[in-house]
Design a protein around this motif. Structure first.
Motif, mmCIF file in Angstrom:
data_model
loop_
_atom_site.group_PDB
_atom_site.id
_atom_site.type_symbol
_atom_site.label_atom_id
_atom_site.label_comp_id
_atom_site.label_asym_id
_atom_site.label_seq_id
_atom_site.Cartn_x
_atom_site.Cartn_y
_atom_site.Cartn_z
ATOM 1 N N PHE A 41 0.838 -1.197 0.000
ATOM 2 C CA PHE A 41 0.000 0.000 0.000
ATOM 3 C C PHE A 41 0.875 1.251 0.000
ATOM 4 N N LEU A 42 1.911 1.244 0.836
ATOM 5 C CA LEU A 42 2.826 2.382 0.895
ATOM 6 C C LEU A 42 3.608 2.532 -0.406
ATOM 7 N N LYS A 43 4.065 1.423 -0.955
ATOM 8 C CA LYS A 43 4.880 1.474 -2.180
ATOM 9 C C LYS A 43 4.096 2.062 -3.342
ATOM 10 N N SER A 44 2.812 1.751 -3.413
ATOM 11 C CA SER A 44 2.012 2.199 -4.543
ATOM 12 C C SER A 44 1.447 3.596 -4.361
ATOM 13 N N ARG A 45 1.317 4.044 -3.115
ATOM 14 C CA ARG A 45 0.604 5.302 -2.880
ATOM 15 C C ARG A 45 1.423 6.384 -2.184
ATOM 16 N N CYS A 46 2.573 6.038 -1.660
ATOM 17 C CA CYS A 46 3.415 7.033 -0.974
ATOM 18 C C CYS A 46 4.820 7.032 -1.562
ATOM 19 N N PRO A 47 4.964 7.419 -2.836
ATOM 20 C CA PRO A 47 6.284 7.343 -3.488
ATOM 21 C C PRO A 47 7.344 8.195 -2.806
ATOM 22 N N SER A 48 6.962 9.315 -2.199
ATOM 23 C CA SER A 48 7.953 10.188 -1.566
ATOM 24 C C SER A 48 8.663 9.510 -0.405
ATOM 25 N N LEU A 49 7.994 8.538 0.202
ATOM 26 C CA LEU A 49 8.594 7.830 1.327
ATOM 27 C C LEU A 49 9.812 7.024 0.886
ATOM 28 N N PHE A 50 9.879 6.711 -0.402
ATOM 29 C CA PHE A 50 10.952 5.866 -0.920
ATOM 30 C C PHE A 50 12.015 6.677 -1.658
ATOM 31 N N ARG A 51 11.948 7.986 -1.492
ATOM 32 C CA ARG A 51 12.987 8.849 -2.042
ATOM 33 C C ARG A 51 13.807 9.381 -0.879
ATOM 34 N N THR A 52 15.067 9.070 -0.865
ATOM 35 C CA THR A 52 15.925 9.360 0.277
ATOM 36 C C THR A 52 15.915 10.842 0.630
ATOM 37 N N TRP A 382 10.797 18.003 4.017
ATOM 38 C CA TRP A 382 10.640 16.807 3.184
ATOM 39 C C TRP A 382 9.486 15.954 3.668
ATOM 40 N N VAL A 383 9.309 15.850 4.974
ATOM 41 C CA VAL A 383 8.378 14.887 5.550
ATOM 42 C C VAL A 383 6.927 15.211 5.206
ATOM 43 N N VAL A 384 6.634 16.454 4.842
ATOM 44 C CA VAL A 384 5.256 16.817 4.529
ATOM 45 C C VAL A 384 4.736 16.015 3.337
ATOM 46 N N ARG A 385 5.575 15.775 2.350
ATOM 47 C CA ARG A 385 5.119 15.074 1.150
ATOM 48 C C ARG A 385 4.660 13.646 1.445
ATOM 49 N N PRO A 386 5.472 12.809 2.104
ATOM 50 C CA PRO A 386 4.957 11.470 2.404
ATOM 51 C C PRO A 386 3.750 11.475 3.345
ATOM 52 N N VAL A 387 3.688 12.436 4.257
ATOM 53 C CA VAL A 387 2.528 12.497 5.160
ATOM 54 C C VAL A 387 1.262 12.828 4.381
#
Length: 450
Positions: A41-52, A382-387
């Motif tokens: 679910f995170l991989k498909s919908r929260c791409p920013s979380l996977f950008r260092t 940065w954290v605002v985007r994945p949230v």
């Protein structure tokens, strides 16, 4: 018991998930809901979380990131306006709920998701990290936002909320949030609630979600900078001369100053353990957070039982959230920074619970995560985007396992409570909606709100 699984890593940034077979239901192109894991679910919908996360070059340590969070000027960005509602609880305590957008300012659908935000140690709705998330979440969709409603739960005595009882708040006390969620659901019965907690507020939110299990009125949670193992983090800070004198003393002094702001209100309260403690608290010279917790929080930081505790250590052990992760039954995303000077212990095992994911960034400090902006010396969080991606995903795609909660009613005396709830102390009265509050900086202090 399952085995810890690292789902993803890039450089030093990692996402930890439990190995249990927990699944969540999400919308799909077909008429039938799709079952999936939280990691997918995170991989498909929260791409920013996977950008260092890459910190701004001039904020390249956890100390600098944290310092900028405290001393940076955020008054001209992420401006948020609130309408405040004061709730009075059975124990006489008062909590302030700051709703955004303000009532009557613009129309928001009755079924729009609501972001329930919980601030840090002595903070409130004015904190820059709170506004950074809410400004994006409540902005209308046509302006690039989510179109949600937001509400900040301001703890007793924080952000101008009056101090009206002999009870304080603490990292482990969840009933004030529990009551707030009941009231928010009563006021907006068609809306789904999603929690976002910061530091101490994250700890409170996680404990509430774990205690409620599938009955949590927060249908998902996001925890930023959670202190987790409060006992071991306290040991770590107190063992370091620098951490003790810079961070612990700043946070301890902030609580004392918060209480001093309410000195006249405290003097009018009936005699209680709190009023007996107050002279002792005010007499502390340059206290550490441990000193204040040992004097104040362990005694009056929640209901009796379990309060009072015999020592701050006993309170820390009870109030920690890492040991309750196994009881979480709604999707929970936690984000911590490896260089956080305040939080040095994080639960890599995530309670071996597939409902929980922990992202650990190599940098970011405590509630910082500042990266370079488009202009020289400009920074952004940065954290605002994945949230925001997370809030969009759980608000638009998640199918909660339960939406048929216990009904809520108001009795003839004006007390709002869940029907047939055996705990009479969980009811509340509305003291009224107050004037619009401009949510900007102004509650200053060293490490205020962290």
């Amino acid at each position: 018991m399952g085995v810890l699984r690292t789902y993803w890593s890039s450089s030093e940034q990692e996402l930890y998930v439990g190995s249990s077979n927990a699944e969540i239901s999400v919308k799909s192109d077909d008429s039938e809901p799709e079952k999936t894991s939280l990691s997918k679910f995170l991989k498909s919908r929260c791409p920013s979380l996977f950008r260092t996360f890459s910190p701004a070059w001039w904020l390249n340590s956890g100390h600098l990131q944290t310092a900028y969070c405290v001393f940076g000027d955020f008054s001209k960005i992420d401006k948020v306006r609130y309408s405040r509602t004061l709730l009075r609880y059975r124990d006489g305590g008062t909590v302030g709920l700051d709703f955004t957008p303000p009532f009557g300012e613009r129309e928001v659908p009755d079924d729009a998701p609501i972001v329930v935000a919980l601030h840090g140690l002595t903070g409130g709705s004015h904190e820059s990290y709170v506004r950074a998330v809410l400004a994006q979440a409540v902005r209308p969709k046509e302006e690039g936002g989510l179109g949600y409603r937001g509400v900040v739960v301001n703890f007793r005595g924080c952000a101008g909320v009056p101090f009206t009882s002999g009870q304080f708040y603490s990292a482990g006390y969840t009933d004030d949030l529990r009551r707030a969620c009941v009231y928010i659901q009563y006021r907006f019965p068609k809306a789904r609630l999603f929690g976002v907690g910061f530091s101490l507020g994250a700890n409170v939110m996680i404990r509430y979600i774990a205690e409620e299990g599938r009955n949590s009125r927060l249908r998902a949670g996001c925890a930023l900078g959670c202190p987790w193992d409060i006992h071991n983090n306290a040991i770590r800070i107190n063992a370091s001369f620098f951490l003790r004198n810079v961070y612990s003393k700043s946070m301890g002094s902030n609580i004392v100053q918060l209480m001093k702001k309410h000195e006249s209100e405290l003097a009018q309260l009936p005699e209680s353990e709190l009023t007996r403690i107050t002279p002792e608290l005010f007499a502390l010279k340059s206290p550490t957070l441990y000193d204040v917790d040992n004097c104040l929080t362990r005694r009056v930081g929640g209901n009796s039982p379990p309060f009072p505790f015999d020592s701050a250590e006993e309170y820390y052990t009870w109030g920690s959230s890492h040991h309750v992760l196994g009881d979480v039954r709604v999707p929970l995303l936690a984000i911590n920074a490896a260089d956080d000077p305040i939080v040095g212990h994080v639960p890599y095992d995530v309670g071996n619970n597939g409902h929980v994911a922990l992202a650990l960034t190599p940098g970011g400090g405590h509630l910082g995560w500042f990266e370079a902006g488009e202009r020289r010396w400009e920074v952004r969080r940065w954290v605002v985007r994945p949230v925001i991606e997370w809030l969009r995903a759980v608000g638009e795609d998640l199918i909660p396992e339960q939406d048929d909660f216990v009904p809520i009613e108001k009795d003839d005396e004006g007390w709002i409570h869940e029907v047939d709830n055996k705990r009479d102390d969980l009811s509340m009265k509305v003291l009224g909606d107050m004037e619009i509050i401009e949510g900007i900086e102004g509650e200053g202090g060293g490490l205020q709100g962290l």
